[in-house]
Design an enzyme around this catalytic site. Structure first.
Site, PDB file in Angstrom:
ATOM      1  N   CYS A 147       0.795  -1.227   0.000  1.00 15.17           N
ATOM      2  CA  CYS A 147       0.000   0.000   0.000  1.00 15.17           C
ATOM      3  C   CYS A 147       0.828   1.277   0.000  1.00 15.17           C
ATOM      4  O   CYS A 147       0.268   2.370  -0.028  1.00 15.17           O
ATOM      5  CB  CYS A 147      -0.970  -0.031   1.166  1.00 15.17           C
ATOM      6  SG  CYS A 147      -1.990  -1.515   1.073  1.00 15.17           S
ATOM      7  N   HIS A 276      -2.476   8.093   5.953  1.00 18.11           N
ATOM      8  CA  HIS A 276      -2.905   6.881   5.256  1.00 18.11           C
ATOM      9  C   HIS A 276      -4.357   6.612   5.676  1.00 18.11           C
ATOM     10  O   HIS A 276      -5.204   6.366   4.836  1.00 18.11           O
ATOM     11  CB  HIS A 276      -1.971   5.742   5.655  1.00 18.11           C
ATOM     12  CG  HIS A 276      -2.110   4.496   4.850  1.00 18.11           C
ATOM     13  ND1 HIS A 276      -2.149   4.493   3.488  1.00 18.11           N
ATOM     14  CD2 HIS A 276      -2.204   3.186   5.228  1.00 18.11           C
ATOM     15  CE1 HIS A 276      -2.259   3.241   3.056  1.00 18.11           C
ATOM     16  NE2 HIS A 276      -2.303   2.435   4.088  1.00 18.11           N
ATOM     17  N   HIS A 310     -10.000   2.398   0.329  1.00 20.50           N
ATOM     18  CA  HIS A 310      -8.569   2.151   0.192  1.00 20.50           C
ATOM     19  C   HIS A 310      -8.313   1.622  -1.213  1.00 20.50           C
ATOM     20  O   HIS A 310      -8.714   0.519  -1.556  1.00 20.50           O
ATOM     21  CB  HIS A 310      -8.107   1.145   1.240  1.00 20.50           C
ATOM     22  CG  HIS A 310      -6.618   0.994   1.309  1.00 20.50           C
ATOM     23  ND1 HIS A 310      -5.775   1.583   0.388  1.00 20.50           N
ATOM     24  CD2 HIS A 310      -5.815   0.351   2.186  1.00 20.50           C
ATOM     25  CE1 HIS A 310      -4.523   1.295   0.701  1.00 20.50           C
ATOM     26  NE2 HIS A 310      -4.513   0.545   1.793  1.00 20.50           N
TER      27      HIS A 310
END
Lengths: 380, 85, 212
Positions: A147, A276, A310
């Site tokens: 990620c 994030h 996400h």
């Protein structure tokens, strides 16, 4: 010599351009919805997906070359095309390179699709396909680092521009919402039953999203007032656990410290942090600890994932593209899904849009494998 | 119960790739996590899959896992209890 | 100053080479996965977690284990040691394994411990944990080992002072074969072999050194 951002595109559940996405994020719109598609997962689940019909329509309008492409390839090509259309950059020049960020690429090709070369499952083949489409003569470099891929790709692009070979780097990233990814995150019990709630007291997991994004970086000796510059970036590893973030935020702290030291800014100069913020208990707690440990607690923090989920390999790119718009308009965006504070260390999380001069901002990312990344943007 | 415990030991060794460990090495009352077998959070998730795949038992609340997966014995007791129903 | 290669390890065709010399081998009849396990046992390291890793991580971890025995670990500056790896297949054989567990609705049992390894950088994470390396991380995918990219990227990391040492290399595997070439790069130092500079030519040369 400086590196500036000259153009971007975002294709997500919230629209097909950076501007459209930015306006929707400003209104704290949520693209996450319930899907009941047994091909994707045996029971209903939540995700933020790109509007299928509109994607096809745009593809048919744009693609004059009658190329047969996968859904992911269409997203990538459309994203680059739109970002490029706002510039005069020659993508076929040897001074321009393409960097691709993705975690799983065409993973849906594990079940072959007729008329698509099954080799395009390989990420470098996918890169090659995109490079050929645009007639770019350089090898398309592929970054795949969970990620943090997107942020790492931007850092890598800036580093490539420090050398002599290139004038422009096109950073593009995308990932799909597939049976593969949904099942994997389900098996990790990481998906929330409701649209995710970053940094909220009651957060209980993430929402997956589908997106493609492009950022075009340019080397310049004469940055102009108002330009958003890449000031510094770094990555680091927790060296602690392959799936859980560090309890002490070790890797994130190192990445932020190194990025800030390259950029030459101190904690008090950071005006805003786009985290994030996946809305898992551990990630958001970890980020709060990193921010506190570095004396950054006074900087307003937000996460865009409550709006578009996400988006894995696209996340770092579309979130940085949005942060750039935020800086240009001196507006910190709200965090959709956030209501009540509830992280290990106290953070100022924005619920509503906030006007504030944004000269220096920090972007964070973390991922499986204990990896962390940070980058610093600065307004000239 | 004895037979179930032995079967569970073998299944766990196989499912969690516990190389160099035999069923005889595992004491049914030792804790599976931490000091005992040294399993971690991913193993815990894998045990949830094992219960579903091999015994058709679904754990609705993952927080219950801590008690159920304390030892081979607690796991066996849980399986026996839920298979009867 | 161009940084220098201070150790390198090759694993292929059921052989392990350290700095060009064969240190372990198994007959060609031995399955490559079994070979990797016995080569790991041969290092003498007790690390039960090794056997839980997927095939890609096992291979990368093994190569790093052999390599790092050559490095005085007390000299490692955690925060300024990087890990930069690349390969061709990302994690394709592990992806296929996970796909098999979700292919049908009847036998739908996605395995979390397989899923986590469907990211190639997990290999770097495992190596980082074992050797306590907390610096820069990157994983790239290319059609073949690319010395041009490795030297460009890593030498730039040294130049910008982001690393003072870096574990780097190519860790590739498909259904039929495996090929690992992992090496350690450190800041240039007068006491070291001058011919071991981290250049395209040197990497090309070392990568092929054990080809017969």
């Amino acid at each position: 010599m400086a590196v500036r951002f000259v153009s971007s595109n975002i294709i997500s559940s919230l629209g097909f351009s950076t501007e459209e996405n930015f306006q929707n994020l400003l209104l704290a719109k949520v693209g996450i919805q319930t899907f009941n598609d047994p091909l994707l997962y045996p029971s209903p689940f939540l995700a933020a997906c790109i509007h299928q019909a509109e994607l096809e329509e745009r593809w048919n309008e744009t693609n004059q070359k009658v190329v047969i492409a996968t859904r992911l390839e269409k997203m990538l090509i459309l994203s680059i095309t739109e970002a490029l259309s706002k510039t005069k950059i020659d993508i076929s020049s040897s001074r321009t390179a393409i960097l691709l960020s993705t975690t799983k690429g065409n993973i849906d090709l594990l079940n072959p699709i007729e008329s698509i070369d099954p080799e395009r499952l390989l990420l470098w083949k996918l890169g090659e396909f995109i490079g050929h489409y645009f007639g770019n003569p350089n090898p398309v470099r592929v970054v795949t680092n969970a990620c943090i891929s997107g942020v790492l790709a931007i850092n890598t692009a800036a580093m490539m521009l420090k050398g002599e070979r290139f004038d422009h780097i096109i950073v593009v990233g995308a990932d799909l919402v597939t049976r593969f990814v949904v099942s994997g995150f389900m098996s990790f019990l990481s998906l929330s039953q409701t649209p995710c709630k970053p940094f909220d007291r009651d957060r209980d997991g993430l929402s997956l999203g589908e997106a493609a994004g492009t950022l075009i970086l340019e080397k310049t000796s004469f940055p102009e007032k108002g330009d958003i510059l890449f000031a510094g970036g770094a990555t680091a590893n927790d060296a602690n656990h392959i799936s859980g973030p560090s309890r002490t935020a070790e890797g994130s702290v190192i990445a932020i410290q190194n990025a800030m030291s390259e950029a030459g800014f101190a904690a008090k100069e950071i005006d805003h942090i786009n985290a994030h913020g996946t809305a898992t208990r551990y990630n958001d707690d970890m980020e709060s600890i990193a921010i506190q440990r570095l004396g950054l607690s006074e900087s307003p923090v937000n996460s865009y994932k409550g709006s578009w989920g996400h988006t894995l390999g696209a996340a770092g790119i579309i979130e940085t593209a949005t942060l750039i718009e935020s800086m240009k308009t001196d507006t910190i965006l709200p965090t959709a899904g956030f209501h009540t504070p509830g992280t290990t260390e106290k953070l100022i999380v924005t619920k509503e849009p906030l006007s504030k001069p944004l000269n220096t901002c920090l972007k964070l990312a973390s991922g499986f494998g204990g990896c962390n990344a940070a980058l610093v943007l600065n307004k000239k | 119960m004895e037979a179930l415990i032995e079967k569970l030991k073998e299944q766990i060794i196989k499912q969690l790739n516990l190389e160099d460990i035999t069923p005889a090495d595992i004491n049914e009352e030792d804790s599976l996590f931490g000091e005992g077998l040294g399993l971690d959070s991913i193993d815990a998730l894998e045990l949830i899959v094992l219960l579903e795949k091999e015994y058709g038992i679904r754990i609705e609340n993952p927080k219950d896992g801590q008690k159920i997966f304390f030892s081979i014995k607690t796991m066996a007791e849980f399986i026996q209890e839920h298979q009867k129903k | 100053m161009t940084p220098q290669i201070t150790a390198f390890c090759h694993i292929k065709k059921n052989q392990v080479f350290l700095n060009g010399k064969s240190i372990f081998s198994a007959g060609s009849e031995v399955d490559m996965r079994e070979f990797v396990k016995s080569a790991f046992r041969n290092t003498g390291t007790k690390y039960p977690k090794f056997f839980k890793m997927d095939d890609y991580s096992k291979l990368g971890f093994l190569a790093a284990e052999v390599l790092m025995k050559e490095v005085d670990e007390s000299t490692i500056e955690d925060k300024s040691t990087g890990i930069v790896l690349s390969n061709n297949h990302s994690t394709l054989t592990t992806d296929q394994l996970f796909q098999d567990s979700i292919q049908s609705d009847e036998a739908f049992f996605p395995s979390p411990s397989v899923f986590v390894y469907t990211l190639p950088n997990i290999m770097a994470g495992e190596i980082a944990i074992r050797h306590h390396i907390t610096g820069e991380n990157a994983f790239f995918v290319s059609s073949a080992f690319d010395p041009d990219w490795h030297t460009l990227y890593i030498n730039q990391l040294f130049e910008s002072k982001k690393v003072s040492a870096c574990l780097s290399g190519w860790v590739e595997m498909d259904d039929q074969s495996l090929d690992a070439f992992v090496y350690y790069v450190e800041e240039a130092n007068d006491q070291r072999d001058e011919s071991m500079q981290h250049t395209v030519e040197k990497l090309n040369n070392l990568y092929k050194i054990n080809d017969k």
